[in-house]
Design a protein around this motif. Sequence first.
Motif, PDB file in Angstrom:
ATOM      1  N   LEU A 209       0.834  -1.204   0.000  1.00  0.00           N
ATOM      2  CA  LEU A 209       0.000   0.000   0.000  1.00  0.00           C
ATOM      3  C   LEU A 209       0.870   1.257   0.000  1.00  0.00           C
ATOM      4  CD1 LEU A 209      -2.376  -1.177   2.873  1.00  0.00           C
ATOM      5  CD2 LEU A 209      -2.854  -1.322   0.413  1.00  0.00           C
ATOM      6  N   ASP A 210       0.276   2.327  -0.517  1.00  0.00           N
ATOM      7  CA  ASP A 210       0.937   3.635  -0.495  1.00  0.00           C
ATOM      8  C   ASP A 210       0.388   4.524   0.625  1.00  0.00           C
ATOM      9  OD1 ASP A 210       2.478   3.188  -2.942  1.00  0.00           O
ATOM     10  OD2 ASP A 210       0.521   3.279  -3.950  1.00  0.00           O
ATOM     11  N   PHE A 211      -0.805   4.195   1.107  1.00  0.00           N
ATOM     12  CA  PHE A 211      -1.425   5.023   2.150  1.00  0.00           C
ATOM     13  C   PHE A 211      -2.409   4.166   2.930  1.00  0.00           C
ATOM     14  CE2 PHE A 211      -3.938   8.398   4.075  1.00  0.00           C
ATOM     15  CZ  PHE A 211      -2.968   9.372   4.345  1.00  0.00           C
ATOM     16  N   LEU A 212      -2.547   4.476   4.228  1.00  0.00           N
ATOM     17  CA  LEU A 212      -3.412   3.677   5.093  1.00  0.00           C
ATOM     18  C   LEU A 212      -4.344   4.597   5.874  1.00  0.00           C
ATOM     19  CD1 LEU A 212      -3.914   0.725   5.909  1.00  0.00           C
ATOM     20  CD2 LEU A 212      -2.235   1.027   7.739  1.00  0.00           C
ATOM     21  N   ILE A 213      -5.643   4.292   5.808  1.00  0.00           N
ATOM     22  CA  ILE A 213      -6.654   5.049   6.544  1.00  0.00           C
ATOM     23  C   ILE A 213      -7.166   4.190   7.697  1.00  0.00           C
ATOM     24  CG2 ILE A 213      -8.909   6.178   6.446  1.00  0.00           C
ATOM     25  CD1 ILE A 213      -8.381   6.711   3.475  1.00  0.00           C
ATOM     26  N   PHE A 214      -7.112   4.732   8.896  1.00  0.00           N
ATOM     27  CA  PHE A 214      -7.603   4.027  10.078  1.00  0.00           C
ATOM     28  C   PHE A 214      -9.026   4.500  10.388  1.00  0.00           C
ATOM     29  CE2 PHE A 214      -3.054   3.656  10.415  1.00  0.00           C
ATOM     30  CZ  PHE A 214      -2.864   2.377  10.921  1.00  0.00           C
ATOM     31  N   ALA A 215     -10.003   3.654  10.067  1.00  0.00           N
ATOM     32  CA  ALA A 215     -11.394   3.934  10.415  1.00  0.00           C
ATOM     33  C   ALA A 215     -11.710   3.118  11.670  1.00  0.00           C
ATOM     34  CB  ALA A 215     -12.320   3.563   9.260  1.00  0.00           C
ATOM     35  N   THR A 216     -10.997   3.445  12.732  1.00  0.00           N
ATOM     36  CA  THR A 216     -10.967   2.603  13.926  1.00  0.00           C
ATOM     37  C   THR A 216     -11.606   3.270  15.140  1.00  0.00           C
ATOM     38  OG1 THR A 216      -8.658   3.366  14.116  1.00  0.00           O
ATOM     39  CG2 THR A 216      -9.028   1.154  13.275  1.00  0.00           C
ATOM     40  N   GLY A 217     -12.521   4.194  14.890  1.00  0.00           N
ATOM     41  CA  GLY A 217     -13.313   4.750  15.973  1.00  0.00           C
ATOM     42  C   GLY A 217     -12.580   5.718  16.868  1.00  0.00           C
ATOM     43  N   PHE A 218     -13.119   5.865  18.082  1.00  0.00           N
ATOM     44  CA  PHE A 218     -12.608   6.851  19.027  1.00  0.00           C
ATOM     45  C   PHE A 218     -12.397   6.202  20.396  1.00  0.00           C
ATOM     46  CE2 PHE A 218     -15.166   8.992  15.865  1.00  0.00           C
ATOM     47  CZ  PHE A 218     -14.355  10.039  15.472  1.00  0.00           C
ATOM     48  N   ASN A 219     -11.499   6.780  21.152  1.00  0.00           N
ATOM     49  CA  ASN A 219     -11.234   6.321  22.513  1.00  0.00           C
ATOM     50  C   ASN A 219     -11.577   7.408  23.512  1.00  0.00           C
ATOM     51  OD1 ASN A 219     -10.222   3.842  21.665  1.00  0.00           O
ATOM     52  ND2 ASN A 219      -8.111   4.553  21.606  1.00  0.00           N
ATOM     53  N   ILE A 220     -12.057   6.986  24.682  1.00  0.00           N
ATOM     54  CA  ILE A 220     -12.181   7.912  25.799  1.00  0.00           C
ATOM     55  C   ILE A 220     -10.798   8.005  26.440  1.00  0.00           C
ATOM     56  CG2 ILE A 220     -13.295   8.341  28.025  1.00  0.00           C
ATOM     57  CD1 ILE A 220     -15.666   6.665  27.005  1.00  0.00           C
ATOM     58  N   ASP A 221     -10.173   9.146  26.292  1.00  0.00           N
ATOM     59  CA  ASP A 221      -8.801   9.319  26.762  1.00  0.00           C
ATOM     60  C   ASP A 221      -8.621  10.772  27.174  1.00  0.00           C
ATOM     61  OD1 ASP A 221      -6.110   9.478  27.227  1.00  0.00           O
ATOM     62  OD2 ASP A 221      -5.494   8.535  25.349  1.00  0.00           O
ATOM     63  N   TRP A 222      -8.685  11.014  28.475  1.00  0.00           N
ATOM     64  CA  TRP A 222      -8.599  12.383  28.991  1.00  0.00           C
ATOM     65  C   TRP A 222      -7.279  13.052  28.615  1.00  0.00           C
ATOM     66  CZ3 TRP A 222     -12.618  14.689  31.753  1.00  0.00           C
ATOM     67  CH2 TRP A 222     -13.654  13.846  32.162  1.00  0.00           C
ATOM     68  N   HIS A 223      -6.236  12.263  28.393  1.00  0.00           N
ATOM     69  CA  HIS A 223      -4.940  12.856  28.048  1.00  0.00           C
ATOM     70  C   HIS A 223      -5.000  13.605  26.721  1.00  0.00           C
ATOM     71  CE1 HIS A 223      -3.736   9.660  30.934  1.00  0.00           C
ATOM     72  NE2 HIS A 223      -2.894  10.584  31.336  1.00  0.00           N
ATOM     73  N   LEU A 224      -5.965  13.254  25.883  1.00  0.00           N
ATOM     74  CA  LEU A 224      -6.126  13.939  24.607  1.00  0.00           C
ATOM     75  C   LEU A 224      -6.923  15.227  24.743  1.00  0.00           C
ATOM     76  CD1 LEU A 224      -6.892  10.837  22.342  1.00  0.00           C
ATOM     77  CD2 LEU A 224      -4.698  12.012  22.649  1.00  0.00           C
ATOM     78  N   ARG A 225      -7.381  15.509  25.961  1.00  0.00           N
ATOM     79  CA  ARG A 225      -8.169  16.712  26.225  1.00  0.00           C
ATOM     80  C   ARG A 225      -7.496  17.525  27.338  1.00  0.00           C
ATOM     81  NH1 ARG A 225     -12.312  18.058  22.611  1.00  0.00           N
ATOM     82  NH2 ARG A 225     -13.000  16.123  21.622  1.00  0.00           N
ATOM     83  N   PRO A 226      -6.412  18.206  27.027  1.00  0.00           N
ATOM     84  CA  PRO A 226      -5.677  18.941  28.070  1.00  0.00           C
ATOM     85  C   PRO A 226      -6.517  20.009  28.751  1.00  0.00           C
ATOM     86  CG  PRO A 226      -4.913  19.550  25.859  1.00  0.00           C
ATOM     87  CD  PRO A 226      -5.801  18.360  25.700  1.00  0.00           C
ATOM     88  N   GLU A 227      -7.584  20.469  28.102  1.00  0.00           N
ATOM     89  CA  GLU A 227      -8.422  21.495  28.728  1.00  0.00           C
ATOM     90  C   GLU A 227      -9.140  20.975  29.976  1.00  0.00           C
ATOM     91  OE1 GLU A 227     -10.862  19.999  25.097  1.00  0.00           O
ATOM     92  OE2 GLU A 227      -8.777  20.102  25.788  1.00  0.00           O
ATOM     93  N   TYR A 228      -9.227  19.631  30.104  1.00  0.00           N
ATOM     94  CA  TYR A 228      -9.900  19.048  31.263  1.00  0.00           C
ATOM     95  C   TYR A 228      -8.905  18.468  32.271  1.00  0.00           C
ATOM     96  CZ  TYR A 228     -13.780  19.076  27.884  1.00  0.00           C
ATOM     97  OH  TYR A 228     -14.712  19.431  26.949  1.00  0.00           O
ATOM     98  N   ALA A 229      -7.646  18.876  32.182  1.00  0.00           N
ATOM     99  CA  ALA A 229      -6.605  18.266  33.015  1.00  0.00           C
ATOM    100  C   ALA A 229      -6.894  18.405  34.502  1.00  0.00           C
ATOM    101  CB  ALA A 229      -5.251  18.900  32.684  1.00  0.00           C
TER     102      ALA A 229
END
Length: 352
Positions: A209-229
């Motif tokens: 492959l030349d490119f890969l798309i991840f259609a793998t949903g979402f995670n609940i991960d507070w670390h990705l939301r620094p505004e709620y630290a």
Amino acid sequence: MDYLRWYRKVMNVDVRNEHHVRHVHLHPDNYLELTLQAPEGEKVVAARRLILATGRDGLGGPGYPAFADKVPAHLRAHSSDYFDYNTLAGKRVGVIGAGASAMDSAATALEAGAHSVDMIIRRNEIPRINKGKGSGSPGLVHGYAGLSDDWKWRIRHYINVQQVPPPKGSTLRVAAHHNARFNVGCPVLDIDVRDDVIYLTTPKGTFVLDFLIFATGFNIDWHLRPEYAELAPLVRTWGQRYHPQPGQEDAELAACPDLGPGFEFQPRAGVDAPVLAHIHCFSYPAVASHGTVSGDIPAISDGASAIARSIAGSLYQEDVADYYAQLEAYAEPELDGDEWTPAGPPLPVEAQ
């Protein structure tokens, strides 16, 4: 967008575009301070209540399998990314997943001129039955929040395990292309990248492959939301309070916040943070506590009504002294006093 602009105008809603929440501060005087990045610069606003209506990834972000780290950033994208699919023209594209976003990503790549699209699907068959749709009823909408923890977990875990099939139209949109391939029973075993070419190994062979798309949903991960630290370490989750039966483990449900009846956050054991109850989670992670009333179109109005009633009631309770003073001061007459003529003294007894 035309509808949203019409709605904004008719309802006279105060909408602030291009405002980013950078930090939520839990003030010791039982209110919230929001640091905002606005076009005119940074500012701080106070709020008595905060509703997090932030969508499917409201308490996290895009989810990736562990092997995604082996693919350089310029050779991959998540299905939720802002991405110019025209850059895939002439390329061999792989799509990990088989849900709605996977089909839309694959079809868009094909329509943009991709040389080929291989859908890499772990399951032996693409799910065909939408169990979530089958569970829908007014009883579920209005009764889910009152169910026992065991029933809530059992219902949501079953739907998670069964998974939601992609829409038929989206699937046909992909299948219409001769250079689209549905590779089922193809879990990824390994990935190697050499000279910007991706070699993806599966039980059915290696895909180049030349490119890969991840259609793998979402995670609940507070670390990705620094505004709620500040609040993240204080919020109680389902995993901290509820322990499912063996075989019923579910990482997504365990990560969901354990919300109160008004969608409000609740503190972890041993945490004294009453102001958490002033933050209401009206995004997808509310699903474990309240069902699909904070995102799915058929029931979102019911969820909005429930959270509005809860907030209105709690604000009244906080301000009951002020409302009582208003009650005492209220003096708008219903009658002017001239609607009747007072009767005279009664007739003598012998005349009645």
